[in-house]
Design a protein around this motif. Structure first.
Motif, PDB file in Angstrom:
ATOM      1  N   PHE A  29       0.808  -1.222   0.000  1.00 53.59           N
ATOM      2  CA  PHE A  29       0.000   0.000   0.000  1.00 53.59           C
ATOM      3  C   PHE A  29       0.846   1.280   0.000  1.00 53.59           C
ATOM      4  CE2 PHE A  29      -3.310  -2.955   1.589  1.00 53.59           C
ATOM      5  CZ  PHE A  29      -4.205  -2.757   0.557  1.00 53.59           C
ATOM      6  N   THR A  30       2.163   1.162   0.231  1.00 57.63           N
ATOM      7  CA  THR A  30       3.003   2.367   0.177  1.00 57.63           C
ATOM      8  C   THR A  30       3.836   2.420  -1.106  1.00 57.63           C
ATOM      9  OG1 THR A  30       4.658   1.176   1.494  1.00 57.63           O
ATOM     10  CG2 THR A  30       3.204   2.667   2.671  1.00 57.63           C
ATOM     11  N   GLN A  31       3.639   1.468  -2.005  1.00 54.37           N
ATOM     12  CA  GLN A  31       4.456   1.436  -3.221  1.00 54.37           C
ATOM     13  C   GLN A  31       4.264   2.685  -4.081  1.00 54.37           C
ATOM     14  OE1 GLN A  31       6.998  -0.496  -3.264  1.00 54.37           O
ATOM     15  NE2 GLN A  31       6.545  -2.063  -4.780  1.00 54.37           N
ATOM     16  N   ARG A  32       3.033   3.126  -4.232  1.00 58.63           N
ATOM     17  CA  ARG A  32       2.776   4.268  -5.114  1.00 58.63           C
ATOM     18  C   ARG A  32       3.450   5.533  -4.582  1.00 58.63           C
ATOM     19  NH1 ARG A  32      -1.802   5.663  -8.741  1.00 58.63           N
ATOM     20  NH2 ARG A  32      -2.454   3.499  -8.484  1.00 58.63           N
ATOM     21  N   VAL A  33       3.307   5.775  -3.275  1.00 57.21           N
ATOM     22  CA  VAL A  33       3.933   6.952  -2.667  1.00 57.21           C
ATOM     23  C   VAL A  33       5.453   6.860  -2.791  1.00 57.21           C
ATOM     24  CG1 VAL A  33       4.300   8.153  -0.479  1.00 57.21           C
ATOM     25  CG2 VAL A  33       2.034   7.336  -1.068  1.00 57.21           C
ATOM     26  N   ARG A  34       5.977   5.650  -2.586  1.00 55.90           N
ATOM     27  CA  ARG A  34       7.428   5.454  -2.649  1.00 55.90           C
ATOM     28  C   ARG A  34       7.944   5.737  -4.062  1.00 55.90           C
ATOM     29  NH1 ARG A  34       7.309   0.665  -0.850  1.00 55.90           N
ATOM     30  NH2 ARG A  34       7.462   1.274   1.309  1.00 55.90           N
ATOM     31  N   TYR A  35       7.210   5.252  -5.065  1.00 57.12           N
ATOM     32  CA  TYR A  35       7.627   5.458  -6.455  1.00 57.12           C
ATOM     33  C   TYR A  35       7.609   6.947  -6.798  1.00 57.12           C
ATOM     34  CZ  TYR A  35       7.640   5.120 -11.523  1.00 57.12           C
ATOM     35  OH  TYR A  35       7.953   5.268 -12.845  1.00 57.12           O
ATOM     36  N   ARG A  36       6.530   7.610  -6.414  1.00 57.36           N
ATOM     37  CA  ARG A  36       6.407   9.042  -6.723  1.00 57.36           C
ATOM     38  C   ARG A  36       7.519   9.835  -6.037  1.00 57.36           C
ATOM     39  NH1 ARG A  36       1.737  11.675  -8.528  1.00 57.36           N
ATOM     40  NH2 ARG A  36       0.447   9.864  -8.078  1.00 57.36           N
ATOM     41  N   ARG A  37       7.806   9.458  -4.798  1.00 60.83           N
ATOM     42  CA  ARG A  37       8.854  10.146  -4.041  1.00 60.83           C
ATOM     43  C   ARG A  37      10.222   9.929  -4.700  1.00 60.83           C
ATOM     44  NH1 ARG A  37      12.135   8.731   0.030  1.00 60.83           N
ATOM     45  NH2 ARG A  37      12.654  10.327   1.552  1.00 60.83           N
ATOM     46  N   GLY A  38      10.480   8.701  -5.137  1.00 62.95           N
ATOM     47  CA  GLY A  38      11.751   8.414  -5.791  1.00 62.95           C
ATOM     48  C   GLY A  38      11.912   9.186  -7.085  1.00 62.95           C
ATOM     49  N   VAL A  39      10.842   9.234  -7.867  1.00 61.97           N
ATOM     50  CA  VAL A  39      10.901   9.963  -9.140  1.00 61.97           C
ATOM     51  C   VAL A  39      11.173  11.440  -8.888  1.00 61.97           C
ATOM     52  CG1 VAL A  39       9.488  10.758 -11.063  1.00 61.97           C
ATOM     53  CG2 VAL A  39       9.461   8.353 -10.420  1.00 61.97           C
ATOM     54  N   ARG A  40      10.464  12.009  -7.921  1.00 58.60           N
ATOM     55  CA  ARG A  40      10.668  13.438  -7.636  1.00 58.60           C
ATOM     56  C   ARG A  40      12.063  13.690  -7.070  1.00 58.60           C
ATOM     57  NH1 ARG A  40       5.532  16.239  -5.014  1.00 58.60           N
ATOM     58  NH2 ARG A  40       6.870  18.007  -5.478  1.00 58.60           N
ATOM     59  N   GLY A  41      12.564  12.746  -6.277  1.00 58.38           N
ATOM     60  CA  GLY A  41      13.909  12.909  -5.726  1.00 58.38           C
ATOM     61  C   GLY A  41      14.975  12.875  -6.810  1.00 58.38           C
ATOM     62  N   ILE A  42      14.826  11.939  -7.765  1.00 57.36           N
ATOM     63  CA  ILE A  42      15.809  11.856  -8.857  1.00 57.36           C
ATOM     64  C   ILE A  42      15.728  13.118  -9.712  1.00 57.36           C
ATOM     65  CG2 ILE A  42      16.338  10.610 -10.982  1.00 57.36           C
ATOM     66  CD1 ILE A  42      15.498   8.050  -9.498  1.00 57.36           C
ATOM     67  N   THR A  43      14.509  13.586  -9.949  1.00 60.79           N
ATOM     68  CA  THR A  43      14.348  14.805 -10.744  1.00 60.79           C
ATOM     69  C   THR A  43      14.994  16.003 -10.049  1.00 60.79           C
ATOM     70  OG1 THR A  43      12.249  13.911 -11.509  1.00 60.79           O
ATOM     71  CG2 THR A  43      12.648  16.240 -11.928  1.00 60.79           C
ATOM     72  N   ALA A  44      14.814  16.078  -8.723  1.00 64.62           N
ATOM     73  CA  ALA A  44      15.354  17.205  -7.965  1.00 64.62           C
ATOM     74  C   ALA A  44      16.848  17.046  -7.687  1.00 64.62           C
ATOM     75  CB  ALA A  44      14.596  17.359  -6.648  1.00 64.62           C
ATOM     76  N   GLY A  45      17.383  15.842  -7.860  1.00 63.59           N
ATOM     77  CA  GLY A  45      18.796  15.610  -7.577  1.00 63.59           C
ATOM     78  C   GLY A  45      19.093  15.434  -6.105  1.00 63.59           C
ATOM     79  N   GLN A  46      18.068  15.310  -5.306  1.00 70.89           N
ATOM     80  CA  GLN A  46      18.233  15.117  -3.854  1.00 70.89           C
ATOM     81  C   GLN A  46      17.111  14.222  -3.354  1.00 70.89           C
ATOM     82  OE1 GLN A  46      18.348  19.024  -1.977  1.00 70.89           O
ATOM     83  NE2 GLN A  46      20.321  18.474  -1.104  1.00 70.89           N
ATOM     84  N   LEU A  47      17.487  13.248  -2.512  1.00 70.04           N
ATOM     85  CA  LEU A  47      16.476  12.334  -1.987  1.00 70.04           C
ATOM     86  C   LEU A  47      16.818  12.017  -0.536  1.00 70.04           C
ATOM     87  CD1 LEU A  47      14.023  10.474  -2.521  1.00 70.04           C
ATOM     88  CD2 LEU A  47      15.645   8.726  -3.223  1.00 70.04           C
ATOM     89  N   ALA A  48      15.949  12.436   0.377  1.00 71.22           N
ATOM     90  CA  ALA A  48      16.178  12.126   1.791  1.00 71.22           C
ATOM     91  C   ALA A  48      15.960  10.630   2.001  1.00 71.22           C
ATOM     92  CB  ALA A  48      15.216  12.926   2.659  1.00 71.22           C
ATOM     93  N   PRO A  49      16.783   9.984   2.830  1.00 76.50           N
ATOM     94  CA  PRO A  49      16.629   8.537   3.025  1.00 76.50           C
ATOM     95  C   PRO A  49      15.308   8.206   3.723  1.00 76.50           C
ATOM     96  CG  PRO A  49      18.206   9.435   4.590  1.00 76.50           C
ATOM     97  CD  PRO A  49      17.872  10.543   3.634  1.00 76.50           C
TER      98      PRO A  49
END
Lengths: 90, 147
Positions: free
Chosen positions: A45-65
């Motif tokens: 149930f958290t896969q969609r949020v996780r995917y969206r967060r990862g995509v936005r993090g890669i786009t922004a060049g920064q991803l909090a763990p």
């Protein structure tokens, strides 16, 4: 994303193996099944949020763990092991 | 030459949908992250994601050991004596627990090293897994040979 999906499938498989213990140990096994199935459902149930967060993090060049996901996944495995030991040694 | 009745609009159009309001901010760190991973700067996101994938691979190994411990206890009653069966099961379950906790610790240490540009720590859980599997295999071989 796929790594989380594979982990979810492994948890589902483990929960099915836990069910195989019911003839030997009875309802003591149900908490094991419940923890494993709940962890798998939480990942699903958290896969969609996780995917969206990862995509936005890669786009922004920064991803909090995602430290919470790491800690609860490891904790649920430790709890599963402890419950398994309890069932074996009871 | 005829002029189209509705020429294409040269304006860029509406801004793309930024997504639902519940979208998590990928840069904002949680309180627990600030506590457990203080200092440094966010590394390349590909490294963070690779560290997470490695952690998940260890977790799957740990789950396989847990399932193996249960399988030994449940399915080998006609192969091993009760003490051997129970001992192997406990060994595999303990190894699975230690590996999953060790995987989380390793994830934290690697993430901390990435944040501060330090060398990556050695994987201490790898020799632990090798030793545990070797002991389990030795017990099985000894039981089969002595039977």
């Amino acid at each position: 994303m796929l790594a989380w999906g594979r982990t979810m499938l492994t948890m589902v498989t483990a929960s099915a193996i836990f069910l195989r213990w019911i003839p030997e140990h009875g309802p003591l096994v149900l908490p094991l099944f419940a923890v494993s199935a709940a962890a798998a459902a939480a990942i699903y149930f958290t896969q969609r949020v996780r995917y969206r967060r990862g995509v936005r993090g890669i786009t922004a060049g920064q991803l909090a763990p995602d430290i919470a996901a790491v800690l609860w996944t490891a904790s649920s495995c430790v709890v599963l092991g402890a419950l398994g030991l309890w069932v074996v040694l009871a | 030459m005829t002029v189209p009745a509705n020429p294409p609009d040269p304006s860029p159009g509406p801004a793309p949908d930024p997504g639902p309001a519940l979208d998590p901010d990928p840069v904002r760190r949680s309180r627990i992250a600030e506590r457990l991973l203080p200092g440094g700067a966010e590394p390349d996101p590909r490294f963070t994601l690779a560290n997470e994938r490695t952690f998940l691979a260890w977790i799957r190994t740990s789950l396989a050991l847990l399932a193996g411990g249960i399988a030994v206890e449940a399915f080998t009653s006609d192969v091993f004596l009760e003490p051997v069966r129970r001992g192997l099961s406990v060994l595999l379950l303990l190894l699975g627990m230690v590996l999953s906790a060790g995987a989380a610790v390793r994830w934290l240490r690697v993430e901390g090293s990435l944040r501060t540009n330090r060398p990556l720590p050695l994987p201490l859980i790898a020799p632990l897994l090798a030793a545990g599997c070797a002991v389990a295999a030795a017990v099985v071989i000894a039981v089969v040979v002595l039977a």
